[in-house]
Design an enzyme around this catalytic site. Structure first.
Site, PDB file in Angstrom:
ATOM      1  CB  CYS A  35      19.475  -8.519   8.671  1.00  0.00           C
ATOM      2  SG  CYS A  35      19.272  -9.950   7.464  1.00  0.00           S
ATOM      3  CG  HIS A  95      19.321  -4.063   7.642  1.00  0.00           C
ATOM      4  ND1 HIS A  95      18.370  -3.369   6.911  1.00  0.00           N
ATOM      5  CD2 HIS A  95      18.915  -5.465   7.509  1.00  0.00           C
ATOM      6  CE1 HIS A  95      17.548  -4.065   6.253  1.00  0.00           C
ATOM      7  NE2 HIS A  95      17.598  -5.265   6.661  1.00  0.00           N
TER       8      HIS A  95
END
Length: 466
Positions: A35, A95
């Site tokens: 991510c 993130h």
């Protein structure tokens, strides 16, 4: 819609609906199989292999700005804000972690006119499944990967309305119902199907355990490839009879996420912006469900790097068209700039997909994915190049190369990198890496810890079969 799990029908009627009216990029890949580095690369326009943000980079605030190569770059949302757009965001775009975990957000506050629920906590509270569901007594919870709090699965006895992603879509739908006095850049980030794979019971009911199909796997598949350091996780899943439940839970999470996409599409189609707004659907990485002895992501093979990418441009995209050329999520930033008629910033590593949107047969160049592995005994960096036919991977620290021919080996079972007849193919793909990372070098001889026989077959020394 990408036929991601052979033998099972994964229910995604709403994504299918969007795909039917848009262009689908069937050979799209993430810059990173995780991510944090993927999102930082996509949104800054700088590939993390160049910036140095190659792994999961934890922390609160826009920590990606601490890398020299990203210190002053104009991000995607920042660019459109500078062009006079209203910038609206919600959920997981950069993130982040949501409560009940440590609340962190790597959103840069100044770039957004408004962010839901906040630029400082960028995702609503996530309800968890009951503890007796996610930590059943009949499994070894003491050795469970992820410990307590992460990497869990199971049904939640609540309706959709209680879920965090439902709230994100509610807020985005409200924005679409408003009158905006200038163009907007609206980013809607849904957490699912990221783990924990915990969604309402009705989505589990769609995938009875007796109907779950395990992926086709090759025994000792990693004998001629890189050991990602996560085999023990897959072994735990198998030994604790959780494999079918993992697949069930992931499928349920996908279908829940699809339902949220459907709610957002409904709001969009009812809005006054349906005929003049570009729509992009993407995911930041793929997912293993046991292939290559891995559960989850964090690899440089097809299962981790291939992602959904759907683009709809009013008056330009032809409904249901498919582009099979290799493309990267790094291409999103320059594509959106190109589609809106602005000059592209000079720092962008991607390329505009406007030629492919106009003609899906227009050829592209191979794309690159990179990652720094920390599940291994020592951190190891790897780079992968995906062309229209081949996947080439190089791990410089151990001098290991992998090559897979997708025409005959779509599951990437046979590493043919050391076959003499493939030397030219290897050189072509090395050049792609050198374009991004001119400092890369290759050593003569066998990879560290591997042997190569006279026929070009590579095998890991002292390989332990599971």
């Amino acid at each position: 819609f990408l036929s991601g799990h052979t033998g099972m029908k994964i229910h995604t009627p709403n994504i299918d609906r969007l795909a039917a009216s848009s262009m689908i990029f069937t050979n799209a890949h993430t810059p990173a199989p995780a991510c944090a580095p993927a999102r930082a690369a996509i949104l800054t326009g700088v590939h993390h292999a160049r910036s140095g943000a190659e792994n999961v980079y934890w922390g609160d605030g826009p920590k990606w700005r601490e890398f020299d190569a990203l210190k002053d770059v104009v991000t995607m949302e920042q660019f459109f804000k500078q062009q006079g757009y209203k910038t609206l965001g919600a959920g997981k775009i950069y993130h982040s972690q949501a409560p009940p975990w440590t609340p962190t957000s790597q959103v840069e506050p100044a770039n957004w006119d408004f962010y839901y629920p906040s630029v400082y906590i960028s995702h609503p509270y996530q309800i968890r499944a009951p503890k007796d569901v996610i930590y059943p007594e009949d499994v070894d919870n003491k050795s469970r990967p992820g410990g307590e709090g992460w990497w869990t699965w199971g049904p939640i006895p609540v309706p959709d309305e209680k879920m965090a992603d439902y709230h994100v879509v509610d807020w985005a739908s409200y924005q679409l119902a408003q009158k905006h006095d200038k163009p907007f850049f609206l980013a809607v980030g849904m957490w699912k199907p990221h783990d924990p794979w915990e969604v309402p019971q009705k989505y589990f009911d769609m995938y009875p355990l007796e109907n779950i199909v395990l992926p086709e796997c090759k025994k000792d598949d990693l004998e001629d490839a890189f050991d990602h350091g996560r085999r023990w996780i897959h072994k735990w899943v198998v030994d604790n009879n959780q494999w079918e439940k993992v697949i069930q839970s992931y499928a349920a999470s996908i279908t829940f996420s699809d339902a949220m996409v459907g709610r957002l599409l409904d709001a969009f189609e009812k809005s006054e912006y349906a005929e003049n707004t570009i729509v992009v659907l993407w995911s930041d990485h793929g997912m293993h469900m046991g292939e290559k002895e891995n559960i989850e992501k964090f690899t440089l093979w097809e299962r981790s790097t291939r992602v959904p990418l759907i683009i709809s441009v009013p008056g330009l995209t032809q409904a249901g068209t498919k582009c099979k050329q290799p493309v990267s999520l790094m291409d999103l930033y320059p594509t959106l700039v190109d589609l809106t008629g602005f000059d592209k910033p000079s720092h962008l590593d991607g390329r505009s997909l406007l030629p492919q949107i106009k003609d899906p047969n227009t050829r592209t160049s191979p794309v690159m994915t990179s990652y720094q592995f920390t599940w291994t005994e020592q951190p190891i960096t790897g780079h992968a190049v995906r062309s229209i036919r081949y996947r080439y991977i190089y791990y410089p620290e151990i001098n290991l190369e992998e090559l897979y021919d997708h025409e005959v080996d779509p599951k990437e079972w046979d590493n043919i990198a050391y076959k003499k007849e493939n030397k030219g193919i290897i050189e072509e793909h090395r050049k792609v890496m050198l374009d991004m990372l001119p400092q890369l070098t290759w050593r003569e001889g066998s990879p560290d810890g591997y042997s190569i026989d006279k026929d070009g077959n590579v095998r890991k020394d002292n390989f332990e079969s599971n």
